[in-house]
Design a protein around this motif. Structure first.
Motif, short mmCIF file in Angstrom:
data_model
loop_
_atom_site.label_atom_id
_atom_site.label_comp_id
_atom_site.label_asym_id
_atom_site.label_seq_id
_atom_site.Cartn_x
_atom_site.Cartn_y
_atom_site.Cartn_z
N PHE A 310 4.09 7.85 -15.64
CA PHE A 310 3.22 5.91 -15.41
C PHE A 310 2.46 5.66 -14.57
O PHE A 310 1.04 5.21 -14.65
CB PHE A 310 4.17 5.04 -16.03
N GLY A 311 3.24 5.67 -13.28
CA GLY A 311 2.73 5.54 -11.98
C GLY A 311 1.73 6.26 -11.59
O GLY A 311 0.41 5.97 -11.10
N THR A 312 1.26 7.47 -11.98
CA THR A 312 0.04 8.44 -11.59
C THR A 312 -0.56 8.07 -12.87
O THR A 312 -1.72 8.05 -12.30
CB THR A 312 1.05 10.01 -12.04
N PHE A 313 -0.37 8.27 -13.62
CA PHE A 313 -1.35 7.90 -14.59
C PHE A 313 -2.46 6.24 -13.80
O PHE A 313 -3.18 6.32 -14.64
CB PHE A 313 -1.32 7.34 -16.21
N LEU A 314 -1.86 5.20 -14.08
CA LEU A 314 -1.68 4.30 -13.63
C LEU A 314 -3.61 3.94 -12.46
O LEU A 314 -4.79 3.77 -12.36
CB LEU A 314 -1.20 2.89 -13.27
N SER A 315 -2.83 5.02 -11.44
CA SER A 315 -3.94 5.05 -9.97
C SER A 315 -5.17 5.81 -10.68
O SER A 315 -6.71 5.46 -10.49
CB SER A 315 -3.03 5.41 -8.93
N SER A 316 -4.24 7.06 -11.28
CA SER A 316 -5.62 8.08 -11.65
C SER A 316 -6.31 7.98 -12.13
O SER A 316 -7.74 7.61 -13.02
CB SER A 316 -4.76 9.38 -12.00
N GLY A 317 -5.81 7.23 -13.73
CA GLY A 317 -6.46 6.24 -14.71
C GLY A 317 -7.74 5.52 -14.48
O GLY A 317 -8.86 5.32 -14.24
#
Length: 397
Positions: A310-317
């Protein structure tokens, strides 16, 4: 060729303001459902509503802020957001029923939402274009640190201090955020009506349509994540894993601290798919492990997978949403992404709270793992239709 400077004073300062903003958010988020049930006699669904109504307020503020931030100015809008966040904190002292709790949480969410949109927009302007993925990855670590310290601090303080003492601490933390805003130098923005939507009441005045697809996928993940921030305390009590639960967000945040800087560089150099598919899978595995947890090790292992996913998705998204938008609508793309993801987090607690008596906490977490798998399929469709197009192509709005 020498890289552009990323770690400027203003980059660090806006990250610190963002950290204080999110620290208060997470500190109160983790204790609010329990407070509503224990002190105000709320049901699990009503307690979830006390969590979710904050996100609804943030959603409203983010939609409005994104459409007016260039017109009002970054610095002035930052002070407006912080003022609402700070002043509404004092209303917690007067709280004596569930309806008033909902009102206070809604107002508090408005201040949080407006502030976080401005900090996210300012940092996107400060970061050199060629290092945007990496820079947003590092900036997002300020949120990550808050997501570790806030819940851990909340779960510790609630056992040693009164609710109102915790509110006093939150107000003090926001004072530091306000002081940081005075120091921060923000990029000058020139408001030109020609760059805005032709109709002031058009949907495109409030949302950046190119950012909507990835944001809707984020809303699904946010819906799943809401089950954690809303019911982790109650779930760990049920499992008799309160001690392990107090370290959940530490493990969660360590995973993000290790994965986000790498993911940001890979996003810039290897492309979106190289980062996004593993993020989805990691989040899904984490929720599955959480739903089946029987001991502290399994619970903390789930935190690692959830954090990396989830953490990676937030910044990448967020980076994908910004890339998809024209330059003059970066602020709107930022608010669109954050607002729609927040919508998922906001509606989750009430709906999932209603499911708890039926399928239990374990059933909720296992169901959310299935929802994450569904989100992978949606991203695959989005990737085929959107990511293969040229991000530089302007779309008239």
């Amino acid at each position: 060729m020498k890289k552009s400077n990323l770690w400027t004073k203003d980059f660090v300062m806006v990250a610190l303001i963002n950290f204080m903003t999110y620290l208060v958010y997470y500190l109160l988020m983790i204790i609010m459902a329990d407070y509503a049930m224990d002190s105000l006699g709320a049901s699990p669904s009503q307690a979830g509503g006390a969590v979710g109504i904050f996100i609804v307020g943030a959603l409203v503020a983010r939609i409005v802020t994104g459409s007016v931030v260039e017109k009002i100015g970054y610095k002035r809008m930052l002070f407006i957001g912080l003022a609402i966040y700070f002043i509404s904190s004092f209303l917690y002292y007067q709280m004596n029923n569930l309806v008033f709790l909902y009102l206070v949480r809604f107002l508090h969410g408005i201040g949080f939402g407006a502030t976080s949109v401005v900090t996210g927009t300012v940092v996107a302007q400060i970061i050199p274009m060629e290092r945007r993925g990496e820079g947003i990855g590092y900036y997002s670590l300020s949120t990550t640190m808050a997501s570790a310290i806030g819940p851990m601090l909340g779960m510790f303080l609630v056992r040693h201090l009164s609710f109102y003492s915790i509110i006093s601490l939150s107000i003090l933390l926001l004072v530091f955020g306000v002081l940081g805003a005075f120091i921060l130098r923000v990029p000058k923005v020139t408001y030109t009506p020609a760059t805005q939507s032709k109709s002031s009441f058009s949907v495109h005045s409030f949302l950046e349509k190119n950012a909507i697809p990835i944001s809707l996928i984020g809303a699904l993940l946010g819906f799943g994540y809401s089950s954690i921030v809303s019911f982790l305390t109650s779930y760990t009590k049920e499992l008799d894993l309160v001690s392990a639960g107090s370290f959940f967000f530490i493990a969660y945040s360590i995973a993000i601290l290790l994965s986000r800087p790498i993911a940001g560089r890979w996003l810039d150099t290897k492309g979106e798919n190289f980062v996004m598919y593993p993020a989805f899978i990691s989040f899904m595995i984490g929720l599955f492990l959480m739903g089946g947890a029987h001991n502290g090790f399994m619970l903390l292992l789930s935190a690692v997978f959830i954090g990396a996913g989830f953490g990676t998705f937030l910044s990448s998204g967020q980076t994908i949403a910004i890339k998809a938008a024209p330059d003059h609508r970066v602020g709107l793309a930022t608010s669109t992404f954050l607002a729609i993801v927040d919508a998922g987090v906001g509606i989750g607690p009430s709906i999932l709270g209603a499911l708890v008596p039926i399928i239990g906490y374990r059933g909720v977490y296992l169901s959310m793992a299935g929802l994450a798998l569904f989100a992978v399929g949606l991203y695959f469709i989005y990737n085929k239709k959107i990511l293969n197009t040229d991000f530089e192509t302007s779309i008239d709005v």
